[in-house]
Design an enzyme around this catalytic site. Sequence first.
Site, PDB file in Angstrom:
ATOM      1  N   LYS A 240       0.847  -1.189   0.000  1.00  0.00           N
ATOM      2  CA  LYS A 240       0.000   0.000   0.000  1.00  0.00           C
ATOM      3  C   LYS A 240       0.886   1.244   0.000  1.00  0.00           C
ATOM      4  CE  LYS A 240      -4.592   0.378   2.096  1.00  0.00           C
ATOM      5  NZ  LYS A 240      -5.346   0.476   3.350  1.00  0.00           N
TER       6      LYS A 240
HETATM    7  O1  G3P Z   1      -7.966   1.207   5.482  1.00  0.00           O
HETATM    8  C1  G3P Z   1      -8.350   2.172   4.553  1.00  0.00           C
HETATM    9  C2  G3P Z   1      -9.684   2.784   4.884  1.00  0.00           C
HETATM   10  O2  G3P Z   1     -10.678   1.803   4.753  1.00  0.00           O
HETATM   11  C3  G3P Z   1      -9.740   3.442   6.257  1.00  0.00           C
HETATM   12  O3  G3P Z   1     -11.026   3.916   6.454  1.00  0.00           O
HETATM   13  O4  G3P Z   1     -12.549   4.113   8.398  1.00  0.00           O
HETATM   14  O5  G3P Z   1     -10.188   4.939   8.625  1.00  0.00           O
HETATM   15  O6  G3P Z   1     -11.850   6.168   7.156  1.00  0.00           O
HETATM   16  P1  G3P Z   1     -11.410   4.821   7.724  1.00  0.00           P
END
Ligand code: G3P
Length: 218
Positions: free
Chosen positions: A83
Amino acid sequence: MKFFIDTAEIDEIRALSKTGMVDGVTTNPTLIAKSGRKFMDVIAEICDIVPGPISAEVTATEADAMIKEGRKLAKIAKNVAVKLPLTVDGLTACKTLRNDGTMVNVTLCFSAAQALLAAKAGATFISPFVGRLDDIGQDGMELIADICEIYGEYPDFATEVLVASVRHPVHVVQAAKLGAHVATLPPKILRQLYDHPLTDKGLAAFLADWAKTGQSIL
Ligand code: G3P
């Protein structure tokens, strides 16, 4: 549509992978910190549990260091997807790691222009964060629509749209209607997809009526 699980909690991943609904896992530095585990160890364990793409995020911010970290992460298992943040250094590192044959998930995408660059860099996945756009009063799903429209105009783009920062089942349905390839879901949201009170109520009624027959199938 493929479902990835957005967590580094081994017990959750193990339990949900038994449903056959888990096509991959995404992690990020925050999720790794929450797990309390050593990064390389937890990624290796996840790669053993789920055969699909397992996203492991670099923490360097300069291209050469990102490439070094990415190459180390890629050695953990063949299903590691490195990533990289959507910065110019992340895009530079993406091209190199893709040339190595490593899967790359370009993350922290918040605009269609960024997604266009990620596809040009040969990213395996692009991760637009819909929930975080919604959180600031923008329409995260509009970004997914824009990206799917743009990518649809260029058949040679191989980058898959991986909808991230999903906040509820409606995000998943909307993303599926737009033809997004993947949604990465917190475990709670995957469970919300299949839980429905009317299903539970209907099943209870069926079983109560069946019990009255005194029969059994086996
Ligand atoms: O891991 C990437 C993404 O899904 C993180 O989302 O919930 O931290 O906005 P969030």
